[in-house]
Design a protein around this motif. Sequence first.
Motif, short mmCIF file in Angstrom:
data_model
loop_
_atom_site.label_atom_id
_atom_site.label_comp_id
_atom_site.label_asym_id
_atom_site.label_seq_id
_atom_site.Cartn_x
_atom_site.Cartn_y
_atom_site.Cartn_z
N SER A 115 0.74 -1.24 0.08
CA SER A 115 0.04 0.05 0.14
C SER A 115 0.73 1.55 -0.17
N GLU A 116 2.26 1.14 0.24
CA GLU A 116 2.97 2.23 0.06
C GLU A 116 3.58 2.47 -1.13
N ILE A 117 3.37 1.51 -2.06
CA ILE A 117 3.75 2.04 -3.38
C ILE A 117 2.71 2.84 -4.03
N ASP A 118 3.34 3.96 -4.53
CA ASP A 118 2.36 5.00 -5.38
C ASP A 118 1.55 4.35 -6.21
N ASP A 292 7.74 -7.33 1.41
CA ASP A 292 6.98 -6.42 2.40
C ASP A 292 7.94 -5.55 3.19
N PHE A 293 9.03 -6.17 3.63
CA PHE A 293 9.89 -5.55 4.30
C PHE A 293 10.53 -4.23 3.58
N LEU A 294 10.85 -4.63 2.43
CA LEU A 294 11.53 -3.49 1.48
C LEU A 294 10.40 -2.41 1.12
N CYS A 295 9.11 -2.53 1.17
CA CYS A 295 8.24 -1.66 1.20
C CYS A 295 7.94 -0.90 2.16
N PRO A 297 8.37 2.44 4.70
CA PRO A 297 8.87 3.42 4.06
C PRO A 297 10.40 3.79 4.67
N GLU A 298 10.66 3.64 5.78
CA GLU A 298 12.02 3.86 6.24
C GLU A 298 13.05 3.10 5.78
N ILE A 299 12.70 1.76 5.20
CA ILE A 299 13.76 1.07 4.52
C ILE A 299 13.79 1.25 3.17
N ALA A 300 12.79 1.61 2.50
CA ALA A 300 12.88 2.15 1.11
C ALA A 300 13.62 3.43 0.94
N LYS A 301 13.49 4.38 2.10
CA LYS A 301 14.36 5.44 2.13
C LYS A 301 15.65 5.24 2.30
N MET A 302 16.13 4.30 3.21
CA MET A 302 17.29 3.72 3.32
C MET A 302 17.94 3.17 1.99
N ASN A 303 17.33 2.59 1.09
CA ASN A 303 17.83 2.07 -0.15
C ASN A 303 17.84 3.13 -0.93
N PHE A 304 16.98 4.18 -1.07
CA PHE A 304 17.06 5.37 -1.79
C PHE A 304 18.45 6.05 -1.89
N ASN A 313 7.99 4.31 -3.77
CA ASN A 313 7.22 4.32 -2.35
C ASN A 313 6.87 5.61 -1.93
N LYS A 314 5.70 5.90 -1.91
CA LYS A 314 5.35 7.13 -1.51
C LYS A 314 5.47 7.47 -0.08
N GLY A 315 5.51 6.78 0.88
CA GLY A 315 5.88 6.78 1.92
C GLY A 315 7.24 7.29 2.15
N ALA A 316 8.32 6.51 1.70
CA ALA A 316 9.65 7.10 1.47
C ALA A 316 9.89 8.21 0.87
N PHE A 317 9.12 8.65 -0.16
CA PHE A 317 9.19 9.96 -0.45
C PHE A 317 9.00 11.34 0.13
N GLU A 318 8.03 10.85 1.02
CA GLU A 318 7.51 11.79 2.06
C GLU A 318 8.68 12.07 3.18
#
Length: 364
Positions: A115-118, A292-295, A297-304, A313-318
């Motif tokens: 659900s965090e994926i835009d 699921d773990f990679l989705c 937001p804080e994990i997706a932000k680390m990867n970015f 990932n909209k949560g990571a973008f925010e």
Amino acid sequence: MKKHCFALSLAVVLGAASILGGCSGKAGAQSEEAGELYVYNWGEYIDEEVIAMFEEETGIKVIYDMFETNEEMYPVIEAGGVTYDAVCPSDYMIQKMMENNLLAELNFDNIPNVSEIDPEYIERSKAFDPDNKYSVPYCWGTVGILYNTSMVAPEDIPTKWSDLWDEKFSGEILMQDSVRDAFMVALKSLGYSMNSTDEAQLTEAKELLVQQKPLVQAYVIDQVRDKMIGGEAAIGVIYSGEMLYIQEEVENLGLDYNLEYVIPEEGTNVWIDSWVIPANAKNKENAEKWIDFLCRPEIAKMNFEYITYPTPNKGAFELLDEELQNNKAVFPDLDSLENCEVFQFLGDEVDTIYNNLWKEVKSN
């Protein structure tokens, strides 16, 4: 699709970490109970700390291998000699794997963080995964032209793919050493779809690439970035995910020129790399836990922050600072992009035509 494909042996690093971790009886028992996860991903396409965090939280032991191209990855999965649980191919290759029954449908009950994926990227994924049953977007980007402000006069700034045929740039052009990317440039400059299956159009594109060849300094992949930073070429075809690294390097090195990124007017490739699970995966639920773990937001932000390729990932973008969010070289407004397409698998017969024509370009 568009990664830093360096030959780092992450599998060896992780293996050593696992051995050290195994010295703890509790950790070893937990890992044995939780099982394993065999991951196949591009080089330099994940923060190693993320893998360690996943192992620590779940007790699942990650065995991590890397590939450099989709074309290298596919026959490995097809042969099934090594069984992987989670793989990260690009759009058109996901379509090919799906059409050849090499993928398992995902159980999204085990992937609530999807659900965090835009929704924008879920919708774009339908170009290669029509029912969104087999893939979860991981990274995305565009392909464009990078130019050196000290080597390109203001009136000569490239705005179109066709500018890569301008003789004033002779010997100063870097092209991607990739059949689909090279043909995308030529096909788009001719006004055709980059997914063309028309042999006459493909032959016309081939002839255009042959005409361009005397102007090209080199056909490269990762070296575009470093050659451009080093001032070795004036313009080059590059993936947008390299831009954050390039901008930081230009600043850190105190260069007296900038490297600017342009998305050509004729349109370009908007690519998506996504996680999938092979049909023969032995640890499917563990793979879904991984996705699921990679989705998160804080994990997706680390990867970015580690790989610098745009996150869907909209949560990571925010979670990113405003300056990064507004960096249009890294995060272009998709709504403003015209004539852009996602690569599609065109069938083995058409692939052969592309490959044969590309050989003619390279050997001419």
